[in-house]
Design an enzyme around this catalytic site. Structure first.
Site, mmCIF file in Angstrom:
data_model
loop_
_atom_site.group_PDB
_atom_site.id
_atom_site.type_symbol
_atom_site.label_atom_id
_atom_site.label_comp_id
_atom_site.label_asym_id
_atom_site.label_seq_id
_atom_site.Cartn_x
_atom_site.Cartn_y
_atom_site.Cartn_z
ATOM 1 C CG ASP A 238 31.838 34.874 65.404
ATOM 2 O OD1 ASP A 238 31.077 35.161 66.352
ATOM 3 O OD2 ASP A 238 31.808 35.458 64.308
ATOM 4 C CB THR B 124 29.664 37.014 57.813
ATOM 5 O OG1 THR B 124 29.118 36.193 58.851
ATOM 6 C CG2 THR B 124 28.556 37.823 57.159
ATOM 7 C CB ALA C 160 43.138 29.902 45.684
ATOM 8 C CB SER D 185 31.648 31.594 52.720
ATOM 9 O OG SER D 185 31.006 31.807 51.486
ATOM 10 C CG ASP E 141 45.074 26.797 46.699
ATOM 11 O OD1 ASP E 141 45.703 26.261 45.757
ATOM 12 O OD2 ASP E 141 45.495 27.794 47.322
ATOM 13 C CG ASN F 191 30.451 29.598 60.542
ATOM 14 O OD1 ASN F 191 29.292 29.994 60.674
ATOM 15 N ND2 ASN F 191 31.464 30.218 61.097
ATOM 16 C CD GLU F 192 33.585 27.609 57.443
ATOM 17 O OE1 GLU F 192 34.319 27.273 58.391
ATOM 18 O OE2 GLU F 192 32.985 28.693 57.380
#
Length: 288
Positions: free
Chosen positions: A66, A180, A204, A183, A169, A140-141
């Site tokens: 990935d 997946t 966190a 996240s 954090d 993804n993010e």
């Protein structure tokens, strides 16, 4: 183990090959895949960046896991050239396809091209993030993370509506494709890839009364910081940089999508159960 059978010679079709670990190219499975694709009339050539793409290229073959696929997405850029992930890595949700299956699907056109949403980030107030300036998108993010020992305060507004400060954090904004990935690790929900939503999750958190939040993919998310440190860590998929703690980040959907080739034999729910062992329980008879 079935690969493509030999066919009549056809006009060559261009197929770019992107790989980060060249050891994969020496594996017998890759050699058989390449031979099969060439027998179908594909001319394979290597790419490292988007400037290497040759006109008329039909797709980009991402060879690895990935992480390799995320890098291949930056190579595809805004070209619209679809990316096909071939799994030589470990888990593989974006690069989910076995090399044994790819050539057979290509031979019979047993695949579809799906559109995966991309995030776009705009950084302001004196940042020094070259990784975002060159490619301000993520499949993804995006994440922000404290750079020192102190807890980070992350202020977030959605379409101008402010949320309580996240003391944590850091914070993550993910697409459905990224549900997946990181996240999932911070307690975010699993979302089917075709869902048109964004996920906001604290990393966190230092208080117990905050939860991941699902928002429409039309939302404009603004992020700033309360920090005793001068720098904050910022990531875009598998790229990272330090930015000023005085920075402001605006996250929204990109104006274009990533085209991803999906074999018709693949199934997201089956991938969850097979790769993440979702629902593995002795009462379900899984271990019998």
């Amino acid at each position: 183990m079935k690969f493509c059978k030999k066919t009549l010679m056809l006009p060559e079709k261009k197929l770019a090959v992107f790989v980060r670990d060249p050891r994969f190219l020496s594996e017998p499975r890759y050699g058989r895949l390449e031979d099969g694709l060439r027998s179908l009339g594909y001319a394979l050539y290597p790419v490292i960046s988007s400037s290497d793409i040759v006109a008329g290229t039909e797709m980009i073959l991402s060879v690895g896991g990935d992480g390799t696929f995320l890098s291949a997405a930056t190579v595809a850029g805004e070209s619209g050239i679809p990316v096909l992930g071939v799994n030589f890595g470990r888990l593989g949700f974006l690069s989910e396809n076995r090399p044994e299956d790819v050539c057979n699907a290509m031979e019979t056109s047993d695949f579809t091209v799906e559109r995966r949403a991309l995030l776009h980030a705009v950084l302001s107030q004196g940042t020094d993030s070259s990784c975002i300036d060159s490619w301000p998108y993520a499949l993804n993010e995006f994440t922000v993370h404290r750079s020192g020992a102190a807890t980070l305060g992350v202020t977030v507004s959605i379409d101008g509506n402010s949320l309580p400060v996240y003391w944590s954090d850091g914070l993550l904004v993910a697409t459905s494709s990224g549900s997946t990935a990181y996240s999932l690790s911070v307690g975010g929900p699993i979302v089917l890839p075709e869902s048109r939503v964004l996920i906001i999750s604290p990393i966190a958190p230092h208080n117990l009364n905050v939860r991941p939040l699902i928002v429409p993919d039309s939302a404009v998310i603004e992020i700033s910081f309360v920090s005793r440190d001068r720098k904050v860590l910022f990531t875009a998929d598998n790229r990272n940089a330090e930015i000023s703690a005085g920075s402001k980040i605006t996250v929204s959907m990109a104006r274009f999508s990533l085209n991803r080739i999906k074999l018709n034999s693949s199934n997201f729910i089956n991938a969850l159960t097979g790769k993440l062992f979702w629902g593995e329980d002795i009462r379900n008879g899984n271990n019998q």
